[in-house]
Design a protein around this motif. Structure first.
Motif, PDB file in Angstrom:
ATOM      1  N   ARG A 149     -28.503 -44.947  27.945  1.00  0.00           N
ATOM      2  CA  ARG A 149     -27.480 -44.910  28.886  1.00  0.00           C
ATOM      3  C   ARG A 149     -26.320 -45.599  28.696  1.00  0.00           C
ATOM      4  NH1 ARG A 149     -31.644 -45.839  32.760  1.00  0.00           N
ATOM      5  NH2 ARG A 149     -30.996 -48.041  32.664  1.00  0.00           N
ATOM      6  N   LEU A 150     -26.467 -46.712  27.712  1.00  0.00           N
ATOM      7  CA  LEU A 150     -25.422 -47.675  27.354  1.00  0.00           C
ATOM      8  C   LEU A 150     -24.715 -46.808  26.251  1.00  0.00           C
ATOM      9  CD1 LEU A 150     -27.151 -51.027  27.125  1.00  0.00           C
ATOM     10  CD2 LEU A 150     -25.619 -50.297  28.979  1.00  0.00           C
ATOM     11  N   ALA A 151     -25.391 -46.243  25.443  1.00  0.00           N
ATOM     12  CA  ALA A 151     -24.566 -45.351  24.544  1.00  0.00           C
ATOM     13  C   ALA A 151     -23.786 -44.171  24.956  1.00  0.00           C
ATOM     14  CB  ALA A 151     -25.711 -44.866  23.430  1.00  0.00           C
ATOM     15  N   ALA A 152     -24.479 -43.693  25.907  1.00  0.00           N
ATOM     16  CA  ALA A 152     -23.493 -42.611  26.609  1.00  0.00           C
ATOM     17  C   ALA A 152     -22.285 -43.031  27.391  1.00  0.00           C
ATOM     18  CB  ALA A 152     -24.421 -41.886  27.767  1.00  0.00           C
ATOM     19  N   LYS A 153     -22.448 -44.494  27.943  1.00  0.00           N
ATOM     20  CA  LYS A 153     -21.298 -45.003  28.351  1.00  0.00           C
ATOM     21  C   LYS A 153     -20.100 -45.058  27.472  1.00  0.00           C
ATOM     22  CE  LYS A 153     -23.162 -47.344  32.461  1.00  0.00           C
ATOM     23  NZ  LYS A 153     -23.650 -48.971  32.751  1.00  0.00           N
ATOM     24  N   ARG A 154     -20.686 -45.585  26.326  1.00  0.00           N
ATOM     25  CA  ARG A 154     -19.612 -45.793  25.370  1.00  0.00           C
ATOM     26  C   ARG A 154     -18.691 -44.652  24.932  1.00  0.00           C
ATOM     27  NH1 ARG A 154     -22.072 -49.853  20.952  1.00  0.00           N
ATOM     28  NH2 ARG A 154     -20.102 -49.496  20.305  1.00  0.00           N
ATOM     29  N   ASP A 155     -19.404 -43.466  25.025  1.00  0.00           N
ATOM     30  CA  ASP A 155     -18.515 -42.064  24.616  1.00  0.00           C
ATOM     31  C   ASP A 155     -17.533 -41.763  25.192  1.00  0.00           C
ATOM     32  OD1 ASP A 155     -20.657 -41.890  22.691  1.00  0.00           O
ATOM     33  OD2 ASP A 155     -21.834 -40.493  23.609  1.00  0.00           O
TER      34      ASP A 155
END
Length: 155
Positions: A149-155
């Motif tokens: 989820r955190l990685a997806a927010k950074r995209d």
């Protein structure tokens, strides 16, 4: 502050250690954390039912300024300021590397004798040993989902 930017320098607080609190409410800090904490420690209520312990300089430089900067007109800001500041206590390491933890903080975190001291990058968390095990089980179960989820927010 620059000492925290070096990701593998002596300022990094890493690892978990099982320790005990003695009859006089003293906690012996793990040896590898003592240098970082030698200038004094601020212990306060943490989140998730543990205590936070910051090196005094870092408490003032980073943590206190962040919490003090919360909007006092918002009820959430006031609640967080109360949570962290009203419970905060300064402590000095004695010659054996121990700090005294006030009774109110011990009660807040349900600390009796058996504790875990965990290094969390720039501060320590002090947990009741059973609570720490439960927290870790929960973290292990959800860490991958949270990371995604955190990685997806950074995209």
């Amino acid at each position: 502050g620059a000492k925290w930017e070096n990701t593998d320098g002596p300022g990094m607080l890493l690892g978990e250690y099982e320790h005990t609190i003695d009859d006089k409410n003293r906690l012996t800090l793990p040896a590898r954390f003592r240098d970082t904490m030698s200038g004094g420690v601020v212990v306060t209520r943490g989140m998730d039912g543990c205590l936070y312990a910051y090196p005094r300089a870092d408490w003032q430089e980073r943590f206190q300024s962040r919490v003090a900067g919360l909007d006092p007109l918002s009820s959430e800001g006031r609640k967080l300021q109360r949570h962290f500041f009203s419970g905060a206590a300064e402590a000095e390491l004695d010659k054996q590397g121990r700090i005294m933890i006030p009774g109110a903080l011990l009660r807040y975190a349900g600390l009796e004798r058996e504790v875990v001291v965990a290094g969390i990058h720039d501060h320590l968390e002090i947990w009741d040993r059973e609570s720490w095990r439960r927290e870790l089980n929960e973290v292990e179960g959800s860490a991958e989902h949270v990371a995604e989820r955190l990685a997806a927010k950074r995209d």
